[in-house]
Design a protein around this motif. Sequence first.
Motif, mmCIF file in Angstrom:
data_model
loop_
_atom_site.group_PDB
_atom_site.id
_atom_site.type_symbol
_atom_site.label_atom_id
_atom_site.label_comp_id
_atom_site.label_asym_id
_atom_site.label_seq_id
_atom_site.Cartn_x
_atom_site.Cartn_y
_atom_site.Cartn_z
ATOM 1 N N LYS A 1 -4.290 24.186 32.268
ATOM 2 C CA LYS A 1 -4.138 23.548 31.397
ATOM 3 C C LYS A 1 -5.441 22.859 30.901
ATOM 4 O O LYS A 1 -5.448 22.177 29.461
ATOM 5 C CB LYS A 1 -4.337 21.810 32.034
ATOM 6 N N GLU A 2 -6.583 23.906 31.789
ATOM 7 C CA GLU A 2 -7.959 23.148 31.280
ATOM 8 C C GLU A 2 -8.341 24.299 29.910
ATOM 9 O O GLU A 2 -9.080 24.057 29.341
ATOM 10 C CB GLU A 2 -9.229 23.506 31.766
ATOM 11 N N VAL A 3 -7.535 25.022 29.199
ATOM 12 C CA VAL A 3 -7.153 26.906 28.604
ATOM 13 C C VAL A 3 -6.648 26.392 27.331
ATOM 14 O O VAL A 3 -6.586 26.363 25.896
ATOM 15 C CB VAL A 3 -7.276 27.971 28.528
ATOM 16 N N ILE A 4 -5.827 25.155 27.480
ATOM 17 C CA ILE A 4 -4.377 24.523 26.333
ATOM 18 C C ILE A 4 -5.225 23.819 25.071
ATOM 19 O O ILE A 4 -6.268 22.504 25.719
ATOM 20 C CB ILE A 4 -3.651 24.245 26.569
ATOM 21 N N PRO A 5 -5.611 24.172 24.178
ATOM 22 C CA PRO A 5 -6.429 23.083 23.097
ATOM 23 C C PRO A 5 -5.491 21.971 22.305
ATOM 24 O O PRO A 5 -4.203 21.911 23.348
ATOM 25 C CB PRO A 5 -6.496 23.778 22.133
ATOM 26 N N SER A 6 -6.372 20.866 22.607
ATOM 27 C CA SER A 6 -5.040 19.718 21.915
ATOM 28 C C SER A 6 -3.995 19.895 21.259
ATOM 29 O O SER A 6 -3.366 19.602 21.097
ATOM 30 C CB SER A 6 -6.127 18.892 21.119
ATOM 31 N N ASN A 7 -4.079 20.481 20.294
ATOM 32 C CA ASN A 7 -2.813 21.061 19.317
ATOM 33 C C ASN A 7 -2.145 21.956 20.501
ATOM 34 O O ASN A 7 -0.703 22.097 19.655
ATOM 35 C CB ASN A 7 -3.000 21.601 18.426
ATOM 36 N N GLY A 8 -2.018 21.843 21.352
ATOM 37 C CA GLY A 8 -0.961 22.656 22.760
ATOM 38 C C GLY A 8 -0.752 24.427 22.381
ATOM 39 O O GLY A 8 0.164 24.610 22.594
ATOM 40 N N ALA A 9 -1.095 24.921 21.205
ATOM 41 C CA ALA A 9 -0.975 25.948 20.328
ATOM 42 C C ALA A 9 -2.120 27.389 20.931
ATOM 43 O O ALA A 9 -3.148 26.612 20.517
ATOM 44 C CB ALA A 9 -0.431 26.129 18.865
ATOM 45 N N LEU B 1 1.835 31.284 21.398
ATOM 46 C CA LEU B 1 2.440 30.499 21.935
ATOM 47 C C LEU B 1 2.393 28.867 22.116
ATOM 48 O O LEU B 1 1.487 28.531 22.012
ATOM 49 C CB LEU B 1 1.570 30.986 24.077
ATOM 50 N N ASN B 2 3.129 28.425 22.178
ATOM 51 C CA ASN B 2 3.170 26.407 22.288
ATOM 52 C C ASN B 2 3.524 26.208 23.672
ATOM 53 O O ASN B 2 4.609 26.584 24.178
ATOM 54 C CB ASN B 2 4.694 25.939 20.943
ATOM 55 N N PHE B 3 2.924 25.085 24.178
ATOM 56 C CA PHE B 3 2.747 25.459 25.612
ATOM 57 C C PHE B 3 3.315 23.502 25.239
ATOM 58 O O PHE B 3 3.461 23.095 24.963
ATOM 59 C CB PHE B 3 0.974 24.506 25.895
ATOM 60 N N PRO B 4 4.149 23.559 26.610
ATOM 61 C CA PRO B 4 5.093 21.948 26.841
ATOM 62 C C PRO B 4 4.176 21.202 27.331
ATOM 63 O O PRO B 4 2.782 21.935 27.344
ATOM 64 C CB PRO B 4 6.099 22.780 28.001
ATOM 65 N N GLU B 5 4.194 19.717 26.590
ATOM 66 C CA GLU B 5 3.142 18.745 26.272
ATOM 67 C C GLU B 5 2.879 19.115 28.110
ATOM 68 O O GLU B 5 1.686 18.432 28.692
ATOM 69 C CB GLU B 5 3.717 17.875 26.518
ATOM 70 N N ASP B 6 4.037 19.147 28.884
ATOM 71 C CA ASP B 6 3.633 18.758 30.552
ATOM 72 C C ASP B 6 3.366 20.149 31.565
ATOM 73 O O ASP B 6 3.934 20.127 33.104
ATOM 74 C CB ASP B 6 5.130 18.452 31.038
ATOM 75 N N ALA B 7 2.764 20.830 30.550
ATOM 76 C CA ALA B 7 2.629 22.040 31.327
ATOM 77 C C ALA B 7 1.714 22.378 32.177
ATOM 78 O O ALA B 7 0.352 21.529 32.208
ATOM 79 C CB ALA B 7 1.777 23.092 30.188
ATOM 80 N N GLU C 1 7.219 31.622 31.542
ATOM 81 C CA GLU C 1 7.188 30.238 31.838
ATOM 82 C C GLU C 1 6.754 29.200 31.006
ATOM 83 O O GLU C 1 7.767 28.361 30.220
ATOM 84 C CB GLU C 1 6.344 30.043 32.670
ATOM 85 N N ILE C 2 6.176 29.571 29.701
ATOM 86 C CA ILE C 2 5.550 29.065 28.957
ATOM 87 C C ILE C 2 6.568 28.852 27.560
ATOM 88 O O ILE C 2 7.657 27.942 27.387
ATOM 89 C CB ILE C 2 4.200 29.738 27.834
ATOM 90 N N LEU C 3 6.597 30.718 27.040
ATOM 91 C CA LEU C 3 8.071 30.082 26.060
ATOM 92 C C LEU C 3 8.530 30.063 26.895
ATOM 93 O O LEU C 3 10.072 29.204 25.702
ATOM 94 C CB LEU C 3 7.809 31.758 26.426
#
Length: 145
Positions: free
Chosen positions: A118-126, A108-114, A66-68
């Motif tokens: 969400k709580e484990v995704i860092p501010s840079n989204g990766a 893994l580059n998380f989409p902004e609207d992931a 889903e992320i990729l």
Amino acid sequence: MSSWCGWHTDHGSLTGLTCGMFMKDGTVIPCPDSAAGLYIRTRTDQIVKVVFGEDEIAYQIGETTEILSRSYLCATPHCVRAPRGEEASGIDRSTFALFMQPDWDEKLNFPEDAHIHKEVIPSNGALTFGEYTEKLLDKYYHLKT
């Protein structure tokens, strides 16, 4: 609904599953409750019992796919319901699950609207797949203090 394995999504890429096998006292038996087994939740929030044969393999999409895919493909929410009733006492269910995942160092580059974890995704989204895995294990099992 769930009684053997609660609602969840697998965090890897893809899960291959064999048909559930029911046993009592070490002997394979037919399932005593037609409502028992694997259930999934669809994108339209319908709950569907998964039915497939002994000579077939079912696949479930995992969170990493889903992320990729940037949410083009969605992780499959699923649970397992135990048989109910008098005949269900002492019943076991077995299946073989093959969990497929990216390399530990895959970025893994998380989409902004992931919406997944969400709580484990860092501010840079990766995160790497390994970092994502460790964060989820810590979240679920409190491995780190």
